[in-house]
Design a protein around this motif. Structure first.
Motif, mmCIF file in Angstrom:
data_model
loop_
_atom_site.group_PDB
_atom_site.id
_atom_site.type_symbol
_atom_site.label_atom_id
_atom_site.label_comp_id
_atom_site.label_asym_id
_atom_site.label_seq_id
_atom_site.Cartn_x
_atom_site.Cartn_y
_atom_site.Cartn_z
ATOM 1 N N HIS A 62 0.810 -1.222 0.000
ATOM 2 C CA HIS A 62 0.000 0.000 0.000
ATOM 3 C C HIS A 62 0.845 1.275 0.000
ATOM 4 N N THR A 63 2.140 1.190 0.351
ATOM 5 C CA THR A 63 2.998 2.380 0.323
ATOM 6 C C THR A 63 3.985 2.384 -0.838
ATOM 7 N N ASP A 64 4.302 1.216 -1.387
ATOM 8 C CA ASP A 64 5.399 1.118 -2.350
ATOM 9 C C ASP A 64 5.006 0.651 -3.745
ATOM 10 N N VAL A 65 3.749 0.284 -3.934
ATOM 11 C CA VAL A 65 3.327 -0.235 -5.243
ATOM 12 C C VAL A 65 2.347 0.739 -5.889
ATOM 13 N N PRO A 66 2.773 1.442 -6.947
ATOM 14 C CA PRO A 66 1.885 2.390 -7.618
ATOM 15 C C PRO A 66 0.916 1.683 -8.566
ATOM 16 N N PRO A 67 -0.091 2.392 -9.042
ATOM 17 C CA PRO A 67 -1.021 1.806 -10.015
ATOM 18 C C PRO A 67 -0.288 1.316 -11.261
ATOM 19 N N LYS A 68 -0.789 0.254 -11.853
ATOM 20 C CA LYS A 68 -0.296 -0.314 -13.114
ATOM 21 C C LYS A 68 1.020 -1.077 -13.001
ATOM 22 N N MET A 69 1.575 -1.196 -11.795
ATOM 23 C CA MET A 69 2.792 -1.982 -11.638
ATOM 24 C C MET A 69 2.444 -3.469 -11.677
ATOM 25 N N THR A 70 3.117 -4.225 -12.539
ATOM 26 C CA THR A 70 2.848 -5.655 -12.669
ATOM 27 C C THR A 70 3.473 -6.424 -11.506
ATOM 28 N N PHE A 71 3.094 -7.686 -11.357
ATOM 29 C CA PHE A 71 3.665 -8.511 -10.292
ATOM 30 C C PHE A 71 5.170 -8.699 -10.495
ATOM 31 N N GLU A 72 5.584 -8.856 -11.734
ATOM 32 C CA GLU A 72 7.012 -8.979 -12.015
ATOM 33 C C GLU A 72 7.759 -7.704 -11.604
ATOM 34 N N GLN A 73 7.145 -6.556 -11.890
ATOM 35 C CA GLN A 73 7.779 -5.277 -11.548
ATOM 36 C C GLN A 73 7.803 -5.039 -10.041
ATOM 37 N N ILE A 74 6.773 -5.498 -9.338
ATOM 38 C CA ILE A 74 6.761 -5.396 -7.877
ATOM 39 C C ILE A 74 7.951 -6.156 -7.290
ATOM 40 N N ALA A 75 8.144 -7.386 -7.760
ATOM 41 C CA ALA A 75 9.244 -8.211 -7.264
ATOM 42 C C ALA A 75 10.596 -7.565 -7.595
ATOM 43 N N ARG A 76 10.720 -7.052 -8.812
ATOM 44 C CA ARG A 76 11.984 -6.427 -9.215
ATOM 45 C C ARG A 76 12.294 -5.211 -8.358
ATOM 46 N N LYS A 77 11.275 -4.397 -8.087
ATOM 47 C CA LYS A 77 11.496 -3.191 -7.280
ATOM 48 C C LYS A 77 12.025 -3.543 -5.895
ATOM 49 N N SER A 78 11.552 -4.639 -5.323
ATOM 50 C CA SER A 78 12.012 -5.038 -3.988
ATOM 51 C C SER A 78 13.506 -5.348 -3.992
ATOM 52 N N VAL A 79 14.012 -5.814 -5.125
ATOM 53 C CA VAL A 79 15.443 -6.116 -5.256
ATOM 54 C C VAL A 79 16.240 -4.851 -5.556
ATOM 55 N N LEU A 118 11.333 -12.102 -9.329
ATOM 56 C CA LEU A 118 12.533 -12.234 -8.497
ATOM 57 C C LEU A 118 13.650 -12.943 -9.254
ATOM 58 N N SER A 119 13.264 -13.973 -10.007
ATOM 59 C CA SER A 119 14.248 -14.724 -10.792
ATOM 60 C C SER A 119 14.895 -13.834 -11.852
ATOM 61 N N LEU A 120 14.089 -13.062 -12.553
ATOM 62 C CA LEU A 120 14.614 -12.171 -13.587
ATOM 63 C C LEU A 120 15.518 -11.102 -12.985
ATOM 64 N N ALA A 121 15.135 -10.567 -11.813
ATOM 65 C CA ALA A 121 15.950 -9.547 -11.151
ATOM 66 C C ALA A 121 17.281 -10.123 -10.690
ATOM 67 N N SER A 122 17.261 -11.357 -10.210
ATOM 68 C CA SER A 122 18.510 -11.976 -9.750
ATOM 69 C C SER A 122 19.490 -12.152 -10.907
ATOM 70 N N LYS A 123 18.968 -12.458 -12.088
ATOM 71 C CA LYS A 123 19.823 -12.598 -13.266
ATOM 72 C C LYS A 123 20.305 -11.231 -13.756
ATOM 73 N N GLU A 124 19.407 -10.245 -13.726
ATOM 74 C CA GLU A 124 19.758 -8.897 -14.182
ATOM 75 C C GLU A 124 20.922 -8.313 -13.394
ATOM 76 N N PHE A 125 20.920 -8.534 -12.069
ATOM 77 C CA PHE A 125 21.939 -7.922 -11.215
ATOM 78 C C PHE A 125 23.001 -8.906 -10.736
ATOM 79 N N GLY A 126 22.947 -10.138 -11.234
ATOM 80 C CA GLY A 126 23.970 -11.123 -10.876
ATOM 81 C C GLY A 126 23.943 -11.524 -9.415
ATOM 82 N N ILE A 127 22.751 -11.706 -8.869
ATOM 83 C CA ILE A 127 22.593 -12.000 -7.444
ATOM 84 C C ILE A 127 22.010 -13.403 -7.271
ATOM 85 N N ASP A 128 22.574 -14.183 -6.364
ATOM 86 C CA ASP A 128 22.009 -15.484 -6.016
ATOM 87 C C ASP A 128 20.997 -15.299 -4.891
#
Length: 339
Positions: A62-79, A118-128
């Motif tokens: 409710h504080t960090d997810v704006p309108p139209k943000m997809t579930f994939e984008q929500i997970a990526r933002k957390s990373v 989360l999986s896509l973000a981990s690959k994007e930033f090289g994080i396990d």
């Protein structure tokens, strides 16, 4: 009695649980650094060869997810939030623990999309992603605890290292994310389609200053990211370093058509540029000598560094030279929970 805000709560935690032996490396920063080896029993000092850098950030729907943000984008933002904290200190992220709070109402397909993000973000930033926890909650909550390693703390810029005569610098443009959020929330008019797309993308697909941080941050005397707003970051560096910052408004990098956007929608320049937040740029101070030294790195890596002011003597205030030559005290305002 007035409620504590986010920073006041953090200060109480530090005062209660902070390890005094780790004072140079832990405290009022977005990261904590601890030695992996035990204390040297004879000298009571840390072995300066293996350190673990740790940060964590919690995304709440409710504080960090704006309108139209997809579930994939929500997970990526957390990373992205934790990546930004580490790279602003020149530390490469290596691994993360992810804890999920998920409401019962989420569909299986939506949960799968979060995990895919989360999986896509981990690959994007090289994080396990090496573990975490899952629990039931009333809304989506993602807590990301991220780790990086380093051999020495000597070149890690903290928030208290700004020196008189240093330049105040930033890694990117300010104004797109605030504009994008207002567009998403209120469907505001834009100067053109590019401005709308770039602004909205900066909210839905934020980009930390990854390469800039990894290659340039170690040359800074102080630094942090701008996720809580440019003004908030400037005040934090100024206060902790015990100096004043003099910022030239005309030197702050802004979107080419931002002033048209402001005029069309009757918005305030300072609200969007200084107080908006979530740009994930790096804000820092750097000596003239080190500025010369990084010029070749910037050129080779195709990176940009913007000088927006100087560090001057003072007691922890930030002043702005406006375009008409007036000098004004900048409000210490930005995003903080519980305010």
């Amino acid at each position: 009695m007035k409620k504590f805000n986010e920073k006041q709560i953090l200060n109480i935690i530090i005062s209660k649980f902070g390890n005094n032996n780790m004072e140079p490396y832990i405290g009022k920063d977005d990261i904590s650094i601890m030695p992996l080896d035990s204390l040297n029993s004879s000298s009571n000092e840390f072995n300066d060869n293996k350190f673990l850098a740790i940060t964590c950030d919690m995304l709440v729907e409710h504080t960090d997810v704006p309108p139209k943000m997809t579930f994939e984008q929500i997970a990526r933002k957390s990373v992205v939030s934790s990546v930004s904290d580490l790279v602003s200190k020149g530390i490469m992220p290596k691994a993360a623990l992810i804890s999920l709070g998920l409401p019962k109402s989420l569909k299986n397909s939506e949960i799968s999309r979060l995990i895919n993000g989360l999986s896509l973000a981990s690959k994007e930033f090289g994080i396990d992603i090496v573990g975490g926890d899952i629990n039931e909650s009333k809304e989506i909550i993602i807590d990301c605890c991220m780790f990086g390693s380093l051999s020495s703390v000597a070149n890690i810029p903290r928030r208290n290292g700004a020196c008189i005569g240093d330049y105040v610098v930033v890694s990117g443009i300010f104004g797109y994310s605030s504009s994008g959020l207002k567009i998403l929330m209120n469907n505001l008019s834009c100067p053109d389609s590019y401005f709308r797309r770039r602004s909205v993308d900066s909210v839905l697909i934020p980009s930390p200053s990854y390469e800039f941080g990894i290659y340039i941050a170690r040359y800074f005397s102080s630094s942090m990211d701008s996720s809580d707003g440019l003004a908030s970051s400037l005040h934090e560096l100024s206060k902790q370093s015990g100096v004043n910052l003099l910022i030239e408004e005309d030197k702050i990098p802004i979107p080419p058509r931002l002033k048209e956007f402001l005029s069309i929608n009757n918005l305030d320049f300072h609200d969007l540029v200084f107080y908006g937040g979530e740009e994930y740029n790096i804000v820092g101070t750097i000596s003239e000598k080190n500025l010369v030294e990084v010029s070749e790195i910037l050129k080779v890596r195709h990176l940009k560094l913007y000088i927006i002011g100087k560090v001057v003597s003072g007691i922890g205030r930030v002043f702005v030279l406006t375009s008409n030559g007036n000098k004004k005290l900048l409000k210490n305002k930005g995003y903080a929970h519980f305010t």
